[in-house]
Scaffold this motif. Structure first.
Motif, PDB file in Angstrom:
ATOM      1  N   GLU A   7       0.826  -1.201   0.000  1.00 38.99           N
ATOM      2  CA  GLU A   7       0.000   0.000   0.000  1.00 38.99           C
ATOM      3  C   GLU A   7       0.867   1.259   0.000  1.00 38.99           C
ATOM      4  N   PHE A   8       0.603   2.169  -0.948  1.00 38.57           N
ATOM      5  CA  PHE A   8       1.362   3.411  -0.939  1.00 38.57           C
ATOM      6  C   PHE A   8       0.689   4.407  -0.009  1.00 38.57           C
ATOM      7  N   ARG A   9       1.477   5.373   0.436  1.00 40.94           N
ATOM      8  CA  ARG A   9       0.996   6.338   1.404  1.00 40.94           C
ATOM      9  C   ARG A   9       1.383   7.742   0.960  1.00 40.94           C
ATOM     10  N   VAL A  10       0.453   8.676   1.092  1.00 41.03           N
ATOM     11  CA  VAL A  10       0.708  10.073   0.756  1.00 41.03           C
ATOM     12  C   VAL A  10       0.853  10.860   2.054  1.00 41.03           C
ATOM     13  N   PHE A  11       1.982  11.549   2.197  1.00 44.23           N
ATOM     14  CA  PHE A  11       2.262  12.337   3.393  1.00 44.23           C
ATOM     15  C   PHE A  11       2.403  13.808   3.010  1.00 44.23           C
ATOM     16  N   GLN A  12       1.882  14.685   3.846  1.00 45.45           N
ATOM     17  CA  GLN A  12       2.242  16.094   3.726  1.00 45.45           C
ATOM     18  C   GLN A  12       3.499  16.304   4.545  1.00 45.45           C
ATOM     19  N   VAL A  13       4.487  16.953   3.949  1.00 42.01           N
ATOM     20  CA  VAL A  13       5.796  17.096   4.577  1.00 42.01           C
ATOM     21  C   VAL A  13       6.295  18.527   4.415  1.00 42.01           C
ATOM     22  N   LYS A  14       7.480  18.785   4.932  1.00 40.11           N
ATOM     23  CA  LYS A  14       8.119  20.084   4.764  1.00 40.11           C
ATOM     24  C   LYS A  14       8.938  20.099   3.476  1.00 40.11           C
ATOM     25  N   VAL A  15       9.092  21.290   2.887  1.00 33.60           N
ATOM     26  CA  VAL A  15       9.915  21.431   1.691  1.00 33.60           C
ATOM     27  C   VAL A  15      11.341  20.965   1.952  1.00 33.60           C
ATOM     28  N   ASP A  16      11.879  21.283   3.128  1.00 33.16           N
ATOM     29  CA  ASP A  16      13.259  20.886   3.391  1.00 33.16           C
ATOM     30  C   ASP A  16      13.409  19.374   3.579  1.00 33.16           C
ATOM     31  N   GLU A  17      12.323  18.673   3.905  1.00 29.74           N
ATOM     32  CA  GLU A  17      12.377  17.217   3.940  1.00 29.74           C
ATOM     33  C   GLU A  17      12.559  16.655   2.529  1.00 29.74           C
ATOM     34  N   ILE A  18      11.893  17.284   1.560  1.00 30.86           N
ATOM     35  CA  ILE A  18      12.061  16.870   0.161  1.00 30.86           C
ATOM     36  C   ILE A  18      13.489  17.141  -0.291  1.00 30.86           C
ATOM     37  N   GLU A  19      14.036  18.283   0.099  1.00 32.25           N
ATOM     38  CA  GLU A  19      15.426  18.598  -0.258  1.00 32.25           C
ATOM     39  C   GLU A  19      16.373  17.495   0.188  1.00 32.25           C
ATOM     40  N   LYS A  20      16.198  17.023   1.407  1.00 33.56           N
ATOM     41  CA  LYS A  20      17.096  16.001   1.943  1.00 33.56           C
ATOM     42  C   LYS A  20      16.937  14.671   1.214  1.00 33.56           C
TER      43      LYS A  20
END
Length: 309
Positions: free
Chosen positions: A259-272
Motif C-alpha cells: 500500500e502506498f501512502r501520501v504524506f504532507q511534509v516540509k519542503v526541506d524534507e524533500i530537499e534532503k
C-alpha cells in the motif's frame, strides 16, 4: 495516477467530487511531438506574483545531470526538467499551470517517445514497459492535463511534449487505485477547489526519490517514492505545500505493490530525500508544521486532510 496509456506520478517517514477545471474543445488533429517547432520556453520562474526559480542540484548529484547545450535544465512547453544520467529518469520536473486557460485535449494518437535532442542511452524507453505480464505503467511526472493551456497551438505542443520519456517514471498498474482514493493524482485539482488561488496560476515541482537500495528490473532501478510541491499565491501571500508518496516494490519476480501512502511534509524534507535545492522563496513560503509525535508520521486519509493554510 497511472494507466497503461495515461498517468500522472523513501520508505518510512518516521524520521521526519473534486471538480476539474478546464475548457472543453473539439480535439485537434494529432501531430508528431518531433515535428519542427520553435524552441520551447520551458518552466517560467516569473509565472506567479513572486518569482520562483527552478530547483538546483545538491552537492551529491551536481555532476549527474544530462546536459543539453551545456545546461542541466532541459526545456519543454510549459515545463522543464533535469535528467539523471545514471538513473535515466528526471531528477526534478518543474511546470506551470494556468487554471483559467486550460484546454481539454485528447491524448489519442500520441505515442510515448524519447527526446531526440538527448542521447538515447540516457533515457529509459518502452523496453521497460513491454510484455503482457508486466505490471509497470508509464506515469507522467508533470500531468498531461496540467500542461494543456494557453493558445491552442501552444496547448497542443504541451500535450505532445508531456509524452517524452524524460517526463515518465515507472509506476504499478494500480498505483492510483488504492483506498487512498487516488490522492496523488488529484493534488493539483484540490488546490484549485480548496484555495482562492490568485489568477488561477500554480507552479508545481515533482520527481522521484532515488535510493541506493531501489530494486532493479530489466536493468533499471525502479524508484519507490515520489515527491511533489505546489506553489501558489493566496491573498498576496506566497505558499508552498510539499507532499511525498512512498510505495514499496518487490522486483523483479512478482511486482507486488505494498500500500502506498501520501504524506504532507516540509519542503526541506524533500530537499534532503531528493538531493535538490529549492529557492529560499519556496522554503520561506512553507508554513506546514510537522505534527509532534513519538510514533510514525501519519499519512493523509483524504484530500480534506491537507493543510493549505
Amino acid at each position: 495516477m497511472t494507466a497503461k496509456t495515461r498517468a500522472h506520478g523513501s520508505g518510512s517517514l518516521q524520521d521526519p467530487g473534486i471538480p476539474s477545471i478546464g475548457v472543453g474543445l473539439d480535439p485537434p488533429a494529432p501531430a508528431s511531438p518531433q515535428s519542427p517547432q520553435s524552441p520551447p520556453a520551458g518552466y517560467d520562474p516569473g509565472f506567479l506574483t513572486v518569482p520562483v526559480p527552478a530547483p538546483s542540484l545538491g552537492p551529491a548529484i551536481q555532476d549527474s545531470a544530462v546536459r543539453l547545450d551545456g545546461s542541466e535544465v532541459i526545456p519543454y512547453t510549459h515545463f522543464s526538467l533535469a535528467l539523471s544520467k545514471p538513473r535515466r529518469f528526471a531528477i526534478w520536473v518543474a511546470w506551470n499551470i494556468d487554471g483559467g486557460a486550460l484546454k481539454a485535449l485528447t491524448r489519442k494518437g500520441i505515442d510515448f517517445v524519447t527526446d531526440p535532442r538527448l542521447p538515447a542511452g540516457d533515457q529509459v524507453d518502452n523496453t521497460l514497459y513491454q510484455g503482457t505480464d508486466n505490471r509497470l505503467d508509464r506515469g507522467h511526472i508533470a500531468r498531461r492535463a496540467d500542461l494543456c493551456w494557453g493558445p491552442l497551438p501552444e496547448a497542443e505542443k504541451a500535450n505532445h511534449d508531456s509524452f517524452f520519456y524524460t517526463n515518465i517514471t515507472p509506476q504499478m498498474d494500480d498505483f492510483n487505485q488504492s483506498k487512498r482514493d487516488g490522492l496523488w493524482g488529484r493534488l493539483e485539482d484540490a488546490v484549485f477547489a480548496d484555495v482562492d488561488v490568485e489568477d488561477l496560476k500554480v507552479s508545481v515541482f515533482g520527481g522521484p526519490v532515488f535510493q541506493d537500495d531501489d530494486r532493479e528490473f530489466r536493468g533499471v532501478r525502479i524508484p519507490r517514492a515520489f515527491w511533489k510541491i505546489i506553489v501558489f499565491s493566496e491573498q498576496g501571500t506566497l505558499k508552498a505545500k510539499a507532499f511525498l508518496l512512498a510505495q514499496s516494490l518487490v522486483l523483479p519476480e512478482s511486482l507486488e505493490l505494498d500500500e502506498f501512502r501520501v504524506f504532507q511534509v516540509k519542503v526541506d524534507e524533500i530537499e534532503k530525500q531528493a538531493h535538490v535545492r529549492f529557492p529560499t522563496v519556496m522554503t520561506d513560503a512553507d508554513t506546514f508544521v510537522v505534527p509532534r509525535s513519538l510514533g510514525p508520521r501519519r499519512p493523509l486519509e483524504s484530500l480534506e486532510g491537507i493543510d493549505w493554510s
